[in-house]
Scaffold this active site. Sequence first.
Site, PDB file in Angstrom:
ATOM      1  N   SER A  30       0.835  -1.202   0.000  1.00  0.00           N
ATOM      2  CA  SER A  30       0.000   0.000   0.000  1.00  0.00           C
ATOM      3  C   SER A  30       0.868   1.250   0.000  1.00  0.00           C
ATOM      4  CB  SER A  30      -0.879   0.018   1.247  1.00  0.00           C
ATOM      5  OG  SER A  30      -1.522   1.265   1.354  1.00  0.00           O
ATOM      6  N   TYR A  81      -1.115  -0.535  10.539  1.00  0.00           N
ATOM      7  CA  TYR A  81      -1.334  -0.827   9.113  1.00  0.00           C
ATOM      8  C   TYR A  81      -0.151  -0.338   8.279  1.00  0.00           C
ATOM      9  CZ  TYR A  81      -3.692  -1.090   4.562  1.00  0.00           C
ATOM     10  OH  TYR A  81      -4.017  -1.391   3.254  1.00  0.00           O
TER      11      TYR A  81
END
Length: 260
Positions: free
Chosen positions: A138, A151
């Site tokens: 990501s 995350y």
Amino acid sequence: MGQHALIVGASSGIGAALALELALEGYDVGLIARRTDRLAEVAERVRARGGVAAYRAADVNDAAQLKAAIAALEEVLGPVEVIIANAGIGENTDAANLDLAHVRRVLRTNLEGVVLAIGAVLPAMTQRGHGHIGAVTSIAGMRPIPMIAAYGASKAGASAFLEALRADLRGSGVTVTDLCPGYVKTDMLKPQESGAYPPFTMDAGDTARRMVRALLAGRDSLVFPWPLAWMSRFAAMLPDALIGPLLRRLAPKPPPALPG
Ligand SMILES: NC(=O)c1ccc[n+]([C@@H]2O[C@H](COP(=O)([O-])OP(=O)(O)OC[C@H]3O[C@@H](n4cnc5c(N)ncnc54)[C@H](OP(=O)(O)O)[C@@H]3O)[C@@H](O)[C@H]2O)c1
């Protein structure tokens, strides 16, 4: 019979779209995730378009379960030629009330899960002297972002792992591609308070198409869309004193939209 492309985290969103895209490319697709009802639906969609699909349930947090599921799929579809480690969870981190169980869950699923999936197929690939490895990371891993400490760390860790693996595997015939998207409209991405999705949000089908093209071409990485990629690279070069206040102002307030 086509070659076996395995998608770990194939029951929804980007993973389901990757399955359809790889089937269009002529691969027989192996599908793994926890929700078997959703896997069955994805397999049915692949078959409805003339493709071949098989699925097994496994939790990437359980190394033995994951290994057994991959072995079972290889019995049906043959050795894995392409793997995409896509399984991930998007949970926000409340730093003031740090929940260690949450941090471990995110790191184990998004980082260790990638390592376990790749580790289950890599020895056979290097022995054969060919194969494609991809993992969905990501843009959120490129620059630490408030509210998503776990995350962001999991995705930065996965990107670092892939980069080193690629260097080690050069010349082996096995390629390693870091598939690094910004925002993608899936169950994981919650709309903002206004109901709108964040700028540059992409569709899962287009995202999967671009990922599969990059992976099969053996590219090192695909960081997209380009405006977010360049903004993140620029932000990563700036000291926190400059970029920190802006990131904190932009940080999602609960219920937040998870930045890609
Ligand atoms: N959406 C975005 O904006 C965005 C942006 C950048 C990167 N990503 C990454 O893209 C990947 C796919 O996410 P998505 O957006 O498509 O969301 P999604 O629809 O929620 O898909 C997540 C997938 O991961 C699987 N998964 C989660 N935990 C698992 C576990 N413990 N064991 C096995 N499978 C597990 C889920 O399957 P089950 O629940 O059935 O197990 C599902 O197939 C993730 O790695 C995510 O971090 C998403």
